[in-house]
Design an enzyme around this catalytic site. Structure first.
Site, short mmCIF file in Angstrom:
data_model
loop_
_atom_site.label_atom_id
_atom_site.label_comp_id
_atom_site.label_asym_id
_atom_site.label_seq_id
_atom_site.Cartn_x
_atom_site.Cartn_y
_atom_site.Cartn_z
N TYR A 154 9.92 102.80 -29.74
CA TYR A 154 8.66 103.22 -30.13
C TYR A 154 7.54 104.08 -29.41
CZ TYR A 154 4.23 99.89 -31.60
OH TYR A 154 3.10 99.42 -31.64
N LYS A 201 5.69 106.75 -31.38
CA LYS A 201 3.77 106.16 -31.89
C LYS A 201 3.03 107.82 -30.89
CE LYS A 201 3.25 102.89 -33.29
NZ LYS A 201 2.43 102.95 -34.95
N THR A 241 -1.00 89.65 -32.82
CA THR A 241 -0.37 89.85 -34.87
C THR A 241 0.96 89.20 -34.44
OG1 THR A 241 0.75 92.15 -34.50
CG2 THR A 241 -2.25 91.78 -35.13
N1 LIG Z 1 -0.29 93.85 -32.46
C1 LIG Z 1 -0.14 94.75 -31.89
O1 LIG Z 1 0.03 94.74 -30.23
C2 LIG Z 1 -0.20 96.62 -31.66
C3 LIG Z 1 -0.54 97.40 -30.50
C4 LIG Z 1 -0.41 98.50 -30.42
C5 LIG Z 1 -0.41 99.19 -31.64
N2 LIG Z 1 0.33 98.66 -33.81
C6 LIG Z 1 0.13 99.05 -34.00
O2 LIG Z 1 -0.44 98.71 -35.68
C7 LIG Z 1 0.30 98.37 -37.01
C8 LIG Z 1 0.14 96.79 -37.40
O3 LIG Z 1 0.77 96.29 -36.23
P1 LIG Z 1 0.29 94.89 -36.80
O4 LIG Z 1 0.87 94.45 -35.19
O5 LIG Z 1 -0.46 94.15 -37.34
O6 LIG Z 1 2.00 94.09 -37.16
P2 LIG Z 1 2.23 93.77 -38.30
O7 LIG Z 1 3.85 93.51 -37.90
O8 LIG Z 1 1.38 91.96 -38.75
O9 LIG Z 1 2.01 94.22 -39.53
C9 LIG Z 1 3.20 95.20 -40.30
C10 LIG Z 1 2.67 95.39 -41.39
O10 LIG Z 1 3.31 96.33 -41.42
C11 LIG Z 1 4.30 96.53 -43.31
N3 LIG Z 1 5.54 97.15 -43.15
C12 LIG Z 1 6.06 97.18 -42.41
N4 LIG Z 1 7.43 98.71 -42.98
C13 LIG Z 1 6.36 98.81 -43.86
C14 LIG Z 1 6.87 99.69 -44.62
N5 LIG Z 1 7.81 100.30 -44.58
N6 LIG Z 1 6.27 99.89 -45.62
C15 LIG Z 1 5.00 100.11 -45.74
N7 LIG Z 1 4.19 98.82 -45.44
C16 LIG Z 1 5.38 98.20 -44.07
C17 LIG Z 1 4.34 94.76 -42.46
O11 LIG Z 1 4.96 94.58 -44.93
C18 LIG Z 1 3.25 94.77 -42.77
O12 LIG Z 1 2.97 94.47 -42.90
C19 LIG Z 1 1.80 98.89 -36.64
O13 LIG Z 1 1.56 100.40 -36.82
C20 LIG Z 1 1.66 98.54 -34.89
O14 LIG Z 1 3.02 99.76 -34.42
C21 LIG Z 1 0.04 97.46 -33.33
#
Ligand SMILES: NC(=O)c1ccc[n+]([C@@H]2O[C@H](COP(=O)([O-])OP(=O)(O)OC[C@H]3O[C@@H](n4cnc5c(N)ncnc54)[C@H](O)[C@@H]3O)[C@@H](O)[C@H]2O)c1
Length: 249
Positions: free
Chosen positions: A156, A160, A191
């Site tokens: 990860y 990133k 989330t």
């Molecule tokens: N939630 C956190 O604390 C956090 C922190 C830092 C970064 N992020 C980043 O934010 C982004 C969103 O994360 P989130 O927390 O909303 O997660 P989440 O799991 O709620 O949502 C992720 C979404 O991405 C979709 N997805 C996965 N693989 C895919 C693919 N191959 N093609 C298209 N869509 C796909 C999933 O179906 C889902 O709807 C991610 O890139 C994650 O790494 C999240």
């Protein structure tokens, strides 16, 4: 304040859940036409319907970000439906804990395919349309883990961190084309992805957030909307932390 974004068109990946769904709601409420792109069709359709119910304009398109031909189809579909494509939010991503030595080749390739190649394919696919239109804005959702290291999330961090630097390289390639490219680095956002954290990691992270609470998806989305708007007209190649103060400690 953000009148310039009204009637513009955004493609948001991973819009069926979490931060992506928050983006759909925030951009839709601001008058941006929203293409909700995801592999989860039912949930994605329902997020798009929610934006329309709130008075916005949105549609769902099925897109696996790790497949370049899916991207070409999604861009063509957006252009044929809305006639333009102004913004891209590369948000889709996965998280799964694993240390460097124990990580399998298959799991590494899978995370690279979605978190890193997905962002590259997205930028590669939308930029020609933005060049034709004379400009656009791209926001890549990286992570705080794209800036700092920690034990137990090797792949990860790697993907990133790549998003952070791909953002700066793309920003420099198109700095004189009216296309701005920035990255956002969320801290801990409330989330479904958090369910993949081990309880120990989850507790350790929460204890470190200066604001003492998780962020909301909309708090990330508002930062993206700002970066897409003319309010951010002199900002490109920037990395914006949305982390409740975590990186300031
Ligand atoms: N939630 C956190 O604390 C956090 C922190 C830092 C970064 N992020 C980043 O934010 C982004 C969103 O994360 P989130 O927390 O909303 O997660 P989440 O799991 O709620 O949502 C992720 C979404 O991405 C979709 N997805 C996965 N693989 C895919 C693919 N191959 N093609 C298209 N869509 C796909 C999933 O179906 C889902 O709807 C991610 O890139 C994650 O790494 C999240």
């Amino acid at each position: 304040m953000l009148e310039d974004v009204v009637n513009k068109v955004v493609v948001i990946t991973g819009a069926a859940s979490g931060i992506g769904a928050g983006h759909a709601r925030v951009f839709g409420a601001a008058g941006v036409k929203v293409v909700c792109a995801d592999i989860q069709a039912d949930q994605g359709e329902s997020v798009a319907a929610g934006v329309r119910d709130a008075g916005g304009d949105a549609r769902f398109t099925e897109l696996d970000v790790s497949k370049l031909d899916n991207w070409q189809a999604a861009v063509e579909d957006t252009l044929s439906h809305y006639g333009r494509l102004d913004f891209l939010v590369n948000n889709a991503g996965i998280y799964r804990p694993a240390g460097l030595v124990e990580e399998s080749e298959e799991a590494w390739q899978h995370m690279v395919a979605i978190n890193q190649s997905g962002v590259m394919y997205g930028m590669k696919s939308v930029i020609p349309a933005m060049l034709k239109a004379g400009g656009g804005a791209i926001v890549n959702i990286s992570s705080l883990y794209g800036i700092i290291g920690s034990a137990g999330s090797f792949s990860y961090h790697a993907t990133k961190g790549a998003v952070r630097l791909m953002t700066k390289a793309a920003a420099m390639e198109h700095v004189n084309d009216g296309i701005r490219v920035n990255s956002i680095h969320p801290g801990q956002i409330d989330t479904p992805i958090l369910a993949n954290l081990t309880p120990e990691l989850d507790a350790a992270i929460k204890a470190r957030i200066p604001m003492g609470r998780l962020g909301a998806p909309e708090e990330v989305a508002r930062a993206s909307l700002f970066l897409c708007s003319d309010m951010a007209s002199y900002i490109t190649g920037e990395e914006l932390r949305v982390d409740g103060g975590w990186c300031a400690t």
